[in-house]
Scaffold this active site. Structure first.
Site, PDB file in Angstrom:
ATOM      1  N   CYS A  28       0.859  -1.170   0.000  1.00  0.00           N
ATOM      2  CA  CYS A  28       0.000   0.000   0.000  1.00  0.00           C
ATOM      3  C   CYS A  28       0.899   1.224   0.000  1.00  0.00           C
ATOM      4  CB  CYS A  28      -0.876   0.022   1.250  1.00  0.00           C
ATOM      5  SG  CYS A  28      -1.883  -1.457   1.413  1.00  0.00           S
ATOM      6  N   ARG A  45       1.715   1.540  -5.885  1.00  0.00           N
ATOM      7  CA  ARG A  45       1.878   0.538  -4.833  1.00  0.00           C
ATOM      8  C   ARG A  45       0.598  -0.242  -4.550  1.00  0.00           C
ATOM      9  NH1 ARG A  45       6.469   1.286  -1.893  1.00  0.00           N
ATOM     10  NH2 ARG A  45       5.587   0.074  -0.204  1.00  0.00           N
ATOM     11  N   TRP A  71      -3.623  -1.892  -1.528  1.00  0.00           N
ATOM     12  CA  TRP A  71      -3.651  -3.170  -2.235  1.00  0.00           C
ATOM     13  C   TRP A  71      -4.181  -4.154  -1.193  1.00  0.00           C
ATOM     14  CZ3 TRP A  71      -1.473  -8.101  -1.884  1.00  0.00           C
ATOM     15  CH2 TRP A  71      -1.596  -8.890  -3.038  1.00  0.00           C
ATOM     16  N   ASN A  89       0.482  -0.267   5.959  1.00  0.00           N
ATOM     17  CA  ASN A  89       0.976  -1.074   4.839  1.00  0.00           C
ATOM     18  C   ASN A  89       1.578  -2.326   5.454  1.00  0.00           C
ATOM     19  OD1 ASN A  89       2.136  -2.014   2.430  1.00  0.00           O
ATOM     20  ND2 ASN A  89       4.032  -0.894   2.816  1.00  0.00           N
ATOM     21  N   GLY A  90       1.178  -3.508   4.962  1.00  0.00           N
ATOM     22  CA  GLY A  90       1.739  -4.752   5.500  1.00  0.00           C
ATOM     23  C   GLY A  90       0.643  -5.645   6.043  1.00  0.00           C
ATOM     24  N   GLU A  96      10.236 -13.719 -19.799  1.00  0.00           N
ATOM     25  CA  GLU A  96       9.956 -12.313 -19.511  1.00  0.00           C
ATOM     26  C   GLU A  96       8.886 -11.771 -20.469  1.00  0.00           C
ATOM     27  OE1 GLU A  96      10.390 -10.413 -17.168  1.00  0.00           O
ATOM     28  OE2 GLU A  96      10.274  -8.381 -17.947  1.00  0.00           O
ATOM     29  N   LYS A 135       5.287 -10.280 -19.158  1.00  0.00           N
ATOM     30  CA  LYS A 135       4.809  -8.925 -19.503  1.00  0.00           C
ATOM     31  C   LYS A 135       3.421  -9.002 -20.118  1.00  0.00           C
ATOM     32  CE  LYS A 135       6.994  -6.902 -17.755  1.00  0.00           C
ATOM     33  NZ  LYS A 135       8.293  -6.945 -17.109  1.00  0.00           N
ATOM     34  N   GLU A 194       0.697  -9.880 -17.435  1.00  0.00           N
ATOM     35  CA  GLU A 194       0.339  -8.845 -16.464  1.00  0.00           C
ATOM     36  C   GLU A 194      -0.306  -7.624 -17.117  1.00  0.00           C
ATOM     37  OE1 GLU A 194       4.866  -7.147 -15.585  1.00  0.00           O
ATOM     38  OE2 GLU A 194       3.411  -7.099 -13.979  1.00  0.00           O
ATOM     39  N   HIS A 222       8.256 -31.965 -25.465  1.00  0.00           N
ATOM     40  CA  HIS A 222       7.988 -32.712 -24.230  1.00  0.00           C
ATOM     41  C   HIS A 222       6.646 -32.321 -23.617  1.00  0.00           C
ATOM     42  CE1 HIS A 222      11.989 -34.401 -24.413  1.00  0.00           C
ATOM     43  NE2 HIS A 222      12.448 -33.179 -24.646  1.00  0.00           N
ATOM     44  N   LYS A 267       3.106  -2.514  -7.582  1.00  0.00           N
ATOM     45  CA  LYS A 267       4.512  -2.422  -7.985  1.00  0.00           C
ATOM     46  C   LYS A 267       5.432  -3.122  -7.009  1.00  0.00           C
ATOM     47  CE  LYS A 267       7.891  -0.723 -10.454  1.00  0.00           C
ATOM     48  NZ  LYS A 267       8.097  -1.405 -11.736  1.00  0.00           N
TER      49      LYS A 267
HETATM   50  O1  M6R Z   1      10.918  -4.756  -6.856  1.00  0.00           O
HETATM   51  P1  M6R Z   1      11.317  -6.140  -7.281  1.00  0.00           P
HETATM   52  O2  M6R Z   1      12.280  -6.123  -8.434  1.00  0.00           O
HETATM   53  O3  M6R Z   1      11.801  -6.991  -6.161  1.00  0.00           O
HETATM   54  O4  M6R Z   1       9.971  -6.798  -7.828  1.00  0.00           O
HETATM   55  C1  M6R Z   1       9.937  -8.143  -8.216  1.00  0.00           C
HETATM   56  C2  M6R Z   1       8.679  -8.453  -8.968  1.00  0.00           C
HETATM   57  O5  M6R Z   1       7.560  -8.227  -8.154  1.00  0.00           O
HETATM   58  C3  M6R Z   1       8.532  -7.613 -10.239  1.00  0.00           C
HETATM   59  O6  M6R Z   1       9.622  -7.766 -11.071  1.00  0.00           O
HETATM   60  C4  M6R Z   1       7.245  -8.008 -11.010  1.00  0.00           C
HETATM   61  O7  M6R Z   1       7.360  -9.309 -11.474  1.00  0.00           O
HETATM   62  C5  M6R Z   1       6.999  -7.012 -12.145  1.00  0.00           C
HETATM   63  N1  M6R Z   1       5.712  -6.399 -11.986  1.00  0.00           N
HETATM   64  C6  M6R Z   1       7.005  -7.626 -13.488  1.00  0.00           C
HETATM   65  O8  M6R Z   1       6.841  -6.670 -14.495  1.00  0.00           O
END
Ligand code: M6R
Length: 612
Positions: free
Chosen positions: A2, A27, A74, A100-101, A484, A488, A491, A507, A607
Site C-alpha cells: 500500500c 503501490r 492493495w 501497509n503490510g 519475460e 509482460k 500482467e 515434451h 509495484k
Molecule cells: O521490486 P522487485 O524487483 O523486487 O519486484 C519483483 C517483482 O515483483 C517484479 O519484477 C514483477 O514481477 C513485475 N511487476 C514484473 O513486471
C-alpha cells in the site's frame, strides 16, 4: 503493497496528500482514503477503487486542515470496499490509522479488543491497531508516540503505520517494521511516506528510518526513538533525482516512457564502471580479492522480472567467472534448507528493494552465513540496507507496475559483477574484460535503434488482439527472455501466455498449438552450439501445426518459416537479451493498449510486493 503519506505544516494538507497518493498509486489501487486533522475532530473520506473516486468525493466537500494522513490500498485482509479502505478509526472517531503490510496476530488482538467492548466495522487487520492505540493513548496520558511504542511491542508481522489524533492534529506518528517509511524534511512542514516520490515536489531532504523506530512529526520538527523511547539521531540524506523523473513527460503512459528511457538507463548503469587499467569498478562490492577467490558458488535470489534477470546472470557468470551459479525464486528458497555457507555469495536482485519474499530469502541466506550482495534500483531501501554490499542500477524511478528499464539494468549490473568476478579469479584478462565492456557500451545506441523502428511492431501486435493465448520460445539466454515476454503479456494484456525453452517443446507444450496460435520465437544467437538451427526447427514444428510465428532475429540472421520477422541489431549472444527483450515489452504494451487495459496499473497487481 500500500502507499502511505502524512503531512503536517502550514498549507492545506489536502494538496500534498492527494499529490503524494497519486505518486504512490503504483503501490496499490484498490481503494484510497484520507484523514484530516481539523479542530477536535477528524475529517475522514475513503472510497473503493482508484484515487480518482476519492478525489471526486472530496470535490463535493472540500475540507480545510493543515495536517493529515492518506492511503492507497492493495487489499490483503478484507475485500476492496469503502468500509475496508483506510484510514481506520477508533470508536470515538478521534484516532485514525493507516497501514501497509500485515498484522499477523490481528485475530487474537481483535478478540481481546472486542471482549473489552470495542466495536469493529471492517474486516481488516488494520482496524485492530486503531482500537489498540486508542486504549494505549489513554493509559499514556494522551501521548500518541508512547502509545505507538507500546502497541508495536504486541504486533506481529510486517507494517508501516501512521496515526493521527483529533486532540493534537498537528502531530503524526509513524513506525516501520519490514516495510518502508521515509521522512521528508521541509521548511516548517514535514512529511512521511512509503517512498520519497510522494514529497519530492516539496523537499529533497529525507531521513531514513530503521527497523522498529517510531517517528513523530510536527510542523517544526521530527523526533525518532526506539521502542524503549530512547532518542535516535536522524540519518539525513539528499534525494538525487528530480520530480520530472516521476512524471510522464509527454508519454501516454509511464510504461512507454520507461521503455524509451532504457538507452539512458543502461548507459547510466555502465557509467564509470571500468578504469584505465581495464578493471571493473564496483566500489560497493566490499569483498576482498581473497574472499572472491574462495567463493564456492553464487546463489541468485529474486522474484518475477528480477528472477528472469537472475536466470540470464547464470549463463554469463558461469561462462565468464567459471563458478557455479544457482538461481532460485526467493519465495521458494526461504522455505528450504539450502546448502549455503560463508563461501556462498548471494545476489539478491530487486528493483524496489522492498519485495518481502526476496527480503525474507536474503535473511535466511544471511542466517546460514552467506555474504549478500544486493542489486537494487532504490536508494536506502530495505534490501540493500540489510545486505553486506550493494550495486545500484541507475534506472531512475520506475513507476509503471510492469518492469522494463529496471530489468535491462539488472542484467547489466549482474554482467558487471560477472566480469569483476572473472577478472579477480584470474579467469579473464583485463583485455577480455575491456572487449566485453566496450560491446556493452554499444548497447544504448542499439536499443535506441530498436525503439526508432517499433511502429510496424505496434501495428502487427494489434492484429493479434483477439488471440486466446501467446507462446514464447527461446533457447539459452533466449529462454529467460521468452519467460519475460510471457510475464509482460500476462500482467498487461491479461492474456494467457507461456514461455518455453525451445528444447522442451516436444515434451508437452506443443500440444497447446492450434490453428492460428501466435508463437514468438527468439532467435538471437548466431550459430554458436547450432542453436539458431535448432530454434528454426522449432519454428517449423509449430508452423506445421498451424501456429502464426513471429521471429525476433538479429540483423542478417537467416530465418525460415516465420510469418513476421522483427530484426534487432547484432550483438554477441550473451548481450542479446538486452536487445531481444525490448520488442517483447513493446508487444505487451501495445496489446494492453489495444485491449483497453490500464497499462500502468494492471488489475490485481502492485509495484512493490511487500507481503509474502
Ligand atoms: O521490486 P522487485 O524487483 O523486487 O519486484 C519483483 C517483482 O515483483 C517484479 O519484477 C514483477 O514481477 C513485475 N511487476 C514484473 O513486471
Amino acid at each position: 503493497m500500500c502507499g502511505i503519506v502524512g503531512y503536517t505544516g502550514p498549507q492545506s494538507a489536502i494538496t500534498p496528500l492527494i499529490e503524494g497518493l497519486r505518486r504512490l498509486e503504483y503501490r496499490g489501487y484498490d481503494s484510497a482514503g484520507i484523514a484530516l486533522g481539523t479542530a477536535n475532530r477528524l475529517f475522514i473520506e475513503k472510497r473503493a477503487g482508484k484515487l480518482l473516486n476519492l478525489e471526486s468525493a472530496l470535490t463535493a466537500t472540500p475540507p480545510v486542515a493543515n495536517s493529515g494522513i492518506g492511503h492507497t490500498r492493495w487489499a490483503t485482509h478484507g475485500g476492496p470496499t469503502d468500509r475496508n479502505a483506510h484510514p481506520h478509526v477508533d470508536n470515538e472517531g478521534k484516532l485514525a490509522v493507516i497501514h501497509n503490510g500485515i498484522i499477523e496476530n490481528y485475530t487474537q488482538l481483535r478478540a481481546d479488543l472486542e471482549a473489552r467492548g470495542h466495536v469493529f466495522t471492517s474486516e481488516t487487520d488494520t482496524e485492530s491497531v486503531a482500537h489498540l492505540l486508542s486504549d494505549l493513548r489513554k493509559s499514556h496520558n494522551g501521548d500518541l508516540s508512547a502509545a505507538m511504542r507500546e502497541a508495536v511491542k504486541s504486533l506481529r508481522g510486517s507494517f508501516t503505520l501512521l496515526a493521527i489524533h483529533a486532540d493534537q492534529p498537528e502531530v503524526i506518528v509513524g513506525v516501520r517494521r519490514n516495510s518502508p517509511l521515509v521522512v521528508g524534511l521541509g521548511n516548517k512542514e514535514n512529511f512521511l511516506a512509503s517512498d520519497v516520490a510522494a514529497f519530492i515536489d516539496y523537499t529533497k531532504r529525507a531521513v531514513e528510518l530503521g527497523q522498529d523506530e517510531v517517528v513523530t512529526i510536527t510542523p517544526v520538527g521530527i523526533e525518532i526513538t526506539d521502542l524503549e523511547g530512547n532518542k535516535l539521531v536522524p540519518k539525513e540524506y539528499e534525494i538525487t533525482w528530480d520530480s520530472s523523473a516521476a512524471q510522464k513527460g509527454g508519454f501516454t503512459h509511464f510504461m512507454l516512457k520507461e521503455i524509451f528511457e532504457q538507452p539512458k538507463a543502461v548507459a547510466d548503469t555502465l557509467l564509470g564502471r571500468i578504469n584505465a587499467d581495464d578493471h571493473i569498478v564496483l566500489d560497493e562490492l566490499h569483498l576482498t580479492n581473497d574472499e572472491i577467490k574462495s567463493l564456492k558458488k553464487i546463489v541468485v535470489l529474486a522474484c518475477g522480472t528480477a528472477f528472469h534477470a537472475g536466470m540470464i546472470a547464470k549463463y554469463a557468470i558461469e561462462k565468464w567467472a567459471q563458478i557455479t551459479v544457482e538461481v532460485e525464486l526467493a519465495s521458494e528458497f526461504r522455505y528450504r534448507d539450502p546448502l549455503v555457507d560463508s563461501q556462498t555469495l548471494v545476489i539478491a536482485i530487486s528493483q524496489s528493494g522492498e519485495t518481502m519474499d526476496t527480503l525474507m530469502a536474503l535473511r535466511h541466506a544471511k542466517s546460514l552465513g552467506a555474504r549478500i550482495l544486493a542489486v537494487c534500483n532504490t536508494n536506502s531501501s530495505t534490501i540493500p540496507r540489510e545486505s553486506d554490499a550493494v550495486l545500484y542500477t541507475h534506472a531512475g524511478p520506475e513507476i509503471a507496475v510492469a518492469s522494463t528499464k529496471a530489468f535491462l539494468t539488472q542484467v547489466i549490473a549482474v554482467y558487471l559483477i560477472g566480469l569483476h568476478l572473472a577478472q579477480t579469479r584470474g579467469v579473464m584478462t583485463g583485455h577480455q574484460v575491456r572487449e566485453i565492456f566496450e560491446e556493452m557500451s554499444e548497447l544504448p545506441a542499439k536499443i535506441e535503434q530498436i525503439l526508432e523502428t517499433v511502429e510496424p511492431l505496434r501495428e502487427l501486435t494489434r492484429g493479434f488482439k483477439d488471440s486466446n493465448s501467446v507462446l514464447f520460445l527461446g533457447r539459452h539466454v533466449g529462454f529467460p527472455v521468452a519467460l519475460e515476454g510471457a510475464l509482460k503479456l500476462k500482467e498487461l494484456a491479461y492474456m494467457h501466455a507461456e514461455g518455453f525453452a525451445g528444447g522442451e517443446l516436444k515434451h508437452g507444450p506443443i500440444a497447446l498449438i492450434e490453428e492460428g496460435t501466435p508463437v514468438i520465437a527468439i532467435l538471437p544467437f548466431g550459430h554458436e552450439h547450432g542453436l539458431d538451427e535448432k530454434m528454426l526447427s522449432n519454428v517449423q514444428e509449430v508452423k506445421a501445426r498451424g501456429a502464426r510465428v513471429i521471429v525476433i532475429a538479429r540483423e542478417g540472421a537467416e530465418v525460415t518459416g516465420a510469418e513476421h520477422i522483427i530484426r534487432i541489431p547484432s550483438a554477441s549472444s550473451l548481450l542479446q537479451p538486452i536487445l531481444a527483450t525490448v520488442p517483447l515489452q513493446v508487444f505487451a504494451y501495445e496489446m494492453a493498449v489495444v485491449r483497453g487495459n490500464d497499462v500502468d496499473q494492471p488489475r490485481n497487481l502492485a509495484k512493490s510486493v511487500t507481503v509474502e
